[in-house]
Scaffold this motif. Sequence first.
Motif, PDB file in Angstrom:
ATOM      1  N   LYS A  91      18.922 -22.059 -64.919  1.00  0.00           N
ATOM      2  CA  LYS A  91      19.778 -21.027 -64.316  1.00  0.00           C
ATOM      3  C   LYS A  91      20.918 -21.600 -63.474  1.00  0.00           C
ATOM      4  CE  LYS A  91      16.320 -17.324 -64.254  1.00  0.00           C
ATOM      5  NZ  LYS A  91      15.494 -16.432 -63.395  1.00  0.00           N
ATOM      6  N   SER A  92      20.834 -22.891 -63.130  1.00  0.00           N
ATOM      7  CA  SER A  92      21.902 -23.488 -62.326  1.00  0.00           C
ATOM      8  C   SER A  92      22.711 -24.535 -63.088  1.00  0.00           C
ATOM      9  CB  SER A  92      21.307 -24.136 -61.069  1.00  0.00           C
ATOM     10  OG  SER A  92      20.450 -25.211 -61.416  1.00  0.00           O
ATOM     11  N   ALA A  93      22.322 -24.827 -64.311  1.00  0.00           N
ATOM     12  CA  ALA A  93      22.977 -25.897 -65.068  1.00  0.00           C
ATOM     13  C   ALA A  93      24.347 -25.473 -65.594  1.00  0.00           C
ATOM     14  CB  ALA A  93      22.093 -26.332 -66.239  1.00  0.00           C
ATOM     15  N   ASP A  94      25.270 -26.430 -65.602  1.00  0.00           N
ATOM     16  CA  ASP A  94      26.570 -26.224 -66.252  1.00  0.00           C
ATOM     17  C   ASP A  94      26.500 -26.561 -67.732  1.00  0.00           C
ATOM     18  OD1 ASP A  94      28.078 -25.600 -63.818  1.00  0.00           O
ATOM     19  OD2 ASP A  94      27.699 -27.695 -63.287  1.00  0.00           O
ATOM     20  N   VAL A  95      25.679 -27.565 -68.063  1.00  0.00           N
ATOM     21  CA  VAL A  95      25.511 -28.005 -69.446  1.00  0.00           C
ATOM     22  C   VAL A  95      24.030 -28.294 -69.668  1.00  0.00           C
ATOM     23  CG1 VAL A  95      26.209 -29.646 -71.242  1.00  0.00           C
ATOM     24  CG2 VAL A  95      27.785 -29.119 -69.358  1.00  0.00           C
ATOM     25  N   ILE A  96      23.506 -27.841 -70.800  1.00  0.00           N
ATOM     26  CA  ILE A  96      22.127 -28.146 -71.191  1.00  0.00           C
ATOM     27  C   ILE A  96      22.152 -28.858 -72.534  1.00  0.00           C
ATOM     28  CG2 ILE A  96      19.868 -27.191 -71.793  1.00  0.00           C
ATOM     29  CD1 ILE A  96      20.506 -24.829 -69.939  1.00  0.00           C
ATOM     30  N   VAL A  97      21.450 -29.974 -72.600  1.00  0.00           N
ATOM     31  CA  VAL A  97      21.244 -30.704 -73.853  1.00  0.00           C
ATOM     32  C   VAL A  97      19.786 -30.527 -74.238  1.00  0.00           C
ATOM     33  CG1 VAL A  97      21.196 -32.967 -74.977  1.00  0.00           C
ATOM     34  CG2 VAL A  97      23.000 -32.440 -73.303  1.00  0.00           C
ATOM     35  N   VAL A  98      19.523 -30.119 -75.467  1.00  0.00           N
ATOM     36  CA  VAL A  98      18.142 -29.995 -75.919  1.00  0.00           C
ATOM     37  C   VAL A  98      17.990 -30.689 -77.273  1.00  0.00           C
ATOM     38  CG1 VAL A  98      18.554 -27.705 -76.954  1.00  0.00           C
ATOM     39  CG2 VAL A  98      16.218 -28.427 -76.390  1.00  0.00           C
ATOM     40  N   GLY A  99      16.947 -31.513 -77.381  1.00  0.00           N
ATOM     41  CA  GLY A  99      16.650 -32.098 -78.682  1.00  0.00           C
ATOM     42  C   GLY A  99      16.427 -33.581 -78.767  1.00  0.00           C
ATOM     43  N   PRO A 100      17.074 -34.427 -77.945  1.00  0.00           N
ATOM     44  CA  PRO A 100      16.907 -35.873 -78.145  1.00  0.00           C
ATOM     45  C   PRO A 100      15.447 -36.313 -78.005  1.00  0.00           C
ATOM     46  CG  PRO A 100      18.770 -35.450 -76.686  1.00  0.00           C
ATOM     47  CD  PRO A 100      18.050 -34.141 -76.869  1.00  0.00           C
ATOM     48  N   GLY A 101      14.850 -36.779 -79.109  1.00  0.00           N
ATOM     49  CA  GLY A 101      13.477 -37.263 -79.081  1.00  0.00           C
ATOM     50  C   GLY A 101      12.442 -36.199 -78.812  1.00  0.00           C
ATOM     51  N   LEU A 102      12.791 -34.939 -78.997  1.00  0.00           N
ATOM     52  CA  LEU A 102      11.874 -33.855 -78.652  1.00  0.00           C
ATOM     53  C   LEU A 102      10.760 -33.694 -79.673  1.00  0.00           C
ATOM     54  CD1 LEU A 102      11.500 -31.747 -76.437  1.00  0.00           C
ATOM     55  CD2 LEU A 102      12.973 -30.199 -77.735  1.00  0.00           C
ATOM     56  N   GLY A 103      11.053 -33.991 -80.937  1.00  0.00           N
ATOM     57  CA  GLY A 103      10.057 -33.836 -81.989  1.00  0.00           C
ATOM     58  C   GLY A 103       9.921 -32.394 -82.428  1.00  0.00           C
ATOM     59  N   LEU A 104       9.157 -32.205 -83.502  1.00  0.00           N
ATOM     60  CA  LEU A 104       8.940 -30.870 -84.061  1.00  0.00           C
ATOM     61  C   LEU A 104       7.527 -30.418 -83.728  1.00  0.00           C
ATOM     62  CD1 LEU A 104      10.609 -31.377 -87.553  1.00  0.00           C
ATOM     63  CD2 LEU A 104      11.576 -30.221 -85.562  1.00  0.00           C
ATOM     64  N   SER A 105       7.427 -29.353 -82.959  1.00  0.00           N
ATOM     65  CA  SER A 105       6.130 -28.841 -82.536  1.00  0.00           C
ATOM     66  C   SER A 105       6.314 -27.425 -82.024  1.00  0.00           C
ATOM     67  CB  SER A 105       5.530 -29.714 -81.429  1.00  0.00           C
ATOM     68  OG  SER A 105       6.316 -29.612 -80.249  1.00  0.00           O
TER      69      SER A 105
END
Length: 280
Positions: A91-105
């Motif tokens: 809720k306070s972030a200017d930019v969110i990155v999602v996915g690096p090394g997260l895997g599929l689950s």
Amino acid sequence: MKQISESVLKEVIKKRPSVSHKGDYGRILIIGGNENMGGAAIMSASAAVYSGAGLVTCASAPENRSALHARLPEAMFLDYHDFSQIVTVIKSADVIVVGPGLGLSQHTNKLLALIFTHIRQQTTLIIDGSAITALAQEPKLLKTIPNCPIIYTPHQAEWQRLSGIEIAAQTPQVNQSIQQKLGATVVLKKHHTEIYHADNSSSKIMIGGPYMATGGMGDTLTGIIAAFIGQFKASSAADVLDAAVYLHSLIPTKLSHEKYVVLPSDIISSLPQVMHNYLV
């Protein structure tokens, strides 16, 4: 398609005002790194810090806490199972990155749903790596994509999964038609990376090479993009993205004159000095 030139770095990278603080340079949240691929999230967070992001938080598997603190004490850590704390940072972030090394689950899908539910309309969401494949495999989840600036950063195989376009058929015209249907910006990582902007313009770089073909290179790019978006607000979104992508390939191109392979950590450590060189 416009060819990006070095001049975009001078246009985007600006001297910082004397009176400023870390909150002025972007609050970045990076969600990634399962118990086996923590390095991806650490490299993305490191690239964001070293390219100037003001505050970086990394939400990752608890197994990665010590490694992150040892490698990057400037970043904050969250256990990516702690949804309550993650929502607060979302809720306070200017930019969110999602996915690096997260895997599929299922946990990946739950994290994506959490982001989609709580992200602010003005926050930029960069969807990378495993998160792209997860969305491609879950059409229902893709339909809940939030109404905020979205940037996908796929390599060609990930783009095939998301777009349905076979690699051999990934021409600029076809790529842009699907990108426009997605309503998002696409950074298609390949030899001479192509960028399909939300405003229907497109650009590409003509630098980079096989010395960049090593694990973590794309994770480093997402961190640089996040930091540039978070801090360089005076330039257009397209120019900021072009500059980040160009810089990511410019550094290894220069280093390749003396190195057979350029590691992501080489790029990351070079960022502050190279960016300083482009101050007008």
